[in-house]
Design a protein around this motif. Structure first.
Motif, PDB file in Angstrom:
ATOM      1  N   LEU A   1      -6.230   1.340  -4.806  1.00 19.24           N
ATOM      2  CA  LEU A   1      -5.249   0.301  -4.495  1.00 19.24           C
ATOM      3  C   LEU A   1      -5.645  -1.037  -5.111  1.00 19.24           C
ATOM      4  O   LEU A   1      -4.796  -1.775  -5.620  1.00 19.24           O
ATOM      5  CB  LEU A   1      -5.098   0.155  -2.980  1.00 19.24           C
ATOM      6  CG  LEU A   1      -4.360   1.277  -2.252  1.00 19.24           C
ATOM      7  CD1 LEU A   1      -4.496   1.117  -0.744  1.00 19.24           C
ATOM      8  CD2 LEU A   1      -2.889   1.300  -2.645  1.00 19.24           C
ATOM      9  N   MET A   2      -6.938  -1.352  -5.097  1.00 24.36           N
ATOM     10  CA  MET A   2      -7.403  -2.602  -5.685  1.00 24.36           C
ATOM     11  C   MET A   2      -7.072  -2.640  -7.182  1.00 24.36           C
ATOM     12  O   MET A   2      -6.561  -3.638  -7.691  1.00 24.36           O
ATOM     13  CB  MET A   2      -8.918  -2.747  -5.482  1.00 24.36           C
ATOM     14  CG  MET A   2      -9.487  -4.036  -6.061  1.00 24.36           C
ATOM     15  SD  MET A   2     -11.302  -4.103  -5.939  1.00 24.36           S
ATOM     16  CE  MET A   2     -11.524  -4.006  -4.171  1.00 24.36           C
TER      17      MET A   2
ATOM     18  N   GLU B   1      -8.889   3.078  -1.207  1.00 24.43           N
ATOM     19  CA  GLU B   1      -9.133   1.633  -1.143  1.00 24.43           C
ATOM     20  C   GLU B   1      -9.433   1.074  -2.537  1.00 24.43           C
ATOM     21  O   GLU B   1      -8.907   0.025  -2.929  1.00 24.43           O
ATOM     22  CB  GLU B   1     -10.308   1.347  -0.207  1.00 24.43           C
ATOM     23  CG  GLU B   1     -10.602  -0.141  -0.046  1.00 24.43           C
ATOM     24  CD  GLU B   1     -11.744  -0.413   0.918  1.00 24.43           C
ATOM     25  OE1 GLU B   1     -12.109  -1.602   1.074  1.00 24.43           O
ATOM     26  OE2 GLU B   1     -12.289   0.550   1.503  1.00 24.43           O
TER      27      GLU B   1
ATOM     28  N   GLU C   1     -10.133   8.029   2.060  1.00 22.84           N
ATOM     29  CA  GLU C   1      -9.887   6.619   2.349  1.00 22.84           C
ATOM     30  C   GLU C   1     -10.659   5.680   1.422  1.00 22.84           C
ATOM     31  O   GLU C   1     -10.131   4.646   0.991  1.00 22.84           O
ATOM     32  CB  GLU C   1     -10.241   6.318   3.813  1.00 22.84           C
ATOM     33  CG  GLU C   1      -9.283   6.952   4.818  1.00 22.84           C
ATOM     34  CD  GLU C   1      -9.593   6.541   6.239  1.00 22.84           C
ATOM     35  OE1 GLU C   1     -10.496   5.691   6.431  1.00 22.84           O
ATOM     36  OE2 GLU C   1      -8.948   7.053   7.167  1.00 22.84           O
ATOM     37  N   ASP C   2     -11.914   6.018   1.130  1.00 20.46           N
ATOM     38  CA  ASP C   2     -12.717   5.160   0.256  1.00 20.46           C
ATOM     39  C   ASP C   2     -12.132   5.131  -1.154  1.00 20.46           C
ATOM     40  O   ASP C   2     -12.059   4.071  -1.788  1.00 20.46           O
ATOM     41  CB  ASP C   2     -14.169   5.650   0.209  1.00 20.46           C
ATOM     42  CG  ASP C   2     -14.883   5.449   1.536  1.00 20.46           C
ATOM     43  OD1 ASP C   2     -14.481   4.556   2.298  1.00 20.46           O
ATOM     44  OD2 ASP C   2     -15.855   6.192   1.807  1.00 20.46           O
TER      45      ASP C   2
ATOM     46  N   GLU D   1       0.807  -1.224   0.000  1.00 20.70           N
ATOM     47  CA  GLU D   1       0.000   0.000   0.000  1.00 20.70           C
ATOM     48  C   GLU D   1       0.842   1.277   0.000  1.00 20.70           C
ATOM     49  O   GLU D   1       0.653   2.154  -0.844  1.00 20.70           O
ATOM     50  CB  GLU D   1      -0.940   0.000   1.212  1.00 20.70           C
ATOM     51  CG  GLU D   1      -1.775   1.267   1.312  1.00 20.70           C
ATOM     52  CD  GLU D   1      -2.769   1.225   2.467  1.00 20.70           C
ATOM     53  OE1 GLU D   1      -3.218   2.296   2.893  1.00 20.70           O
ATOM     54  OE2 GLU D   1      -3.110   0.106   2.929  1.00 20.70           O
TER      55      GLU D   1
END
Length: 248
Positions: free
Chosen positions: A170-171, A167, A163-164, A142
């Motif tokens: 990153l995926m 996430e 943050e959302d 990450e």
């Protein structure tokens, strides 16, 4: 968006974003972690220039969030090739940015084997396919991925504080980086399509010399064009690049 819909176009997967134009077909392959929506302005500019344009959506993002990540770049290219009856829309123009250029190259190889005509590949801000195996592995942790995003630019710093968003980013990035890390291509693997490389003069990651290595991968014509800007120079030259891509 409006435009005449052919039988071939009716068979296109709904996650491929279309920007209708009047002549020729251009397929756009996003950078690692990039979603189709990020190329909306470019897709619209290509359509305005005349190209019937299709922007690819990779798995693990947007409306393909639950689709499994491909093992390799070649698998991703085959997935995209199987998403439509491209034979009914050729000859094709392919445009790929960063990792997207390598995906487009593998797509061209797949198309060539299937007898689908690809006229030209535009390789933007990307190292050549044969350089992938010898390049340092892309990060998958990450903190390292986020540092990579900051270094490359092209992602709003405010979004990286969400943050959302992070996430989901990153995926997508991790899926693409892992596929790229498993990729390899020999220097003598070529496509019949012309290859035109594009880059940013101030790109500290992909130099003009690196772009010139794409020449070994075509049996056709080859050129290099440089623009002001860094790795995401395209954001500042959308209309100019769209005109260039459509003209050839």
């Amino acid at each position: 968006m409006t435009g005449k819909t052919t039988g071939a176009q009716l068979s296109i997967k709904p996650w491929i974003k279309r920007y209708p134009g009047t002549t020729g077909t251009t397929l756009v392959f996003p950078h690692a972690g990039g979603a189709a929506l990020a190329y909306r302005s470019f897709g619209m500019a290509l359509a305005e220039a005349g190209s019937d344009t299709y922007v690819m959506q990779y798995p693990q993002r947007g409306d393909r969030l639950t689709h499994p990540a491909p093992d390799t770049v070649a698998d991703l290219a085959r997935d995209l090739f199987d998403a439509a009856d491209w034979a009914g829309m050729g000859p094709l123009r392919l445009f790929g940015h960063c990792m997207g250029a390598v995906v487009a190259f593998e797509f061209a190889l797949t198309a060539e084997r299937a007898g689908v005509d690809v006229a030209v590949l535009w390789a933007s801000a990307s190292e050549a396919p044969s350089a992938a195996a010898t390049s340092p592995k892309l990060p998958t942790a990450e903190a390292e991925i986020l540092a990579e995003m900051v270094d490359l630019g092209g992602t709003d710093a405010q979004l990286l504080a969400d943050e959302d968003f992070v996430e989901l980013l990153l995926m997508a990035v991790r899926a693409d980086y892992q596929a790229y890390n498993r990729y390899g291509c020999a220097a003598d693997v070529t496509i019949a399509a012309d290859i035109y490389a594009l880059g940013g003069a101030a790109d500290h990651r992909v130099s003009e010399n690196m772009l010139r290595c794409w020449e070994t991968h075509t049996r056709g014509a080859f050129t290099v064009s440089m623009f002001d800007g860094g790795h995401f120079y395209l954001e500042d030259h959308v209309e100019d690049v769209a005109e260039l891509v459509h003209e050839l």
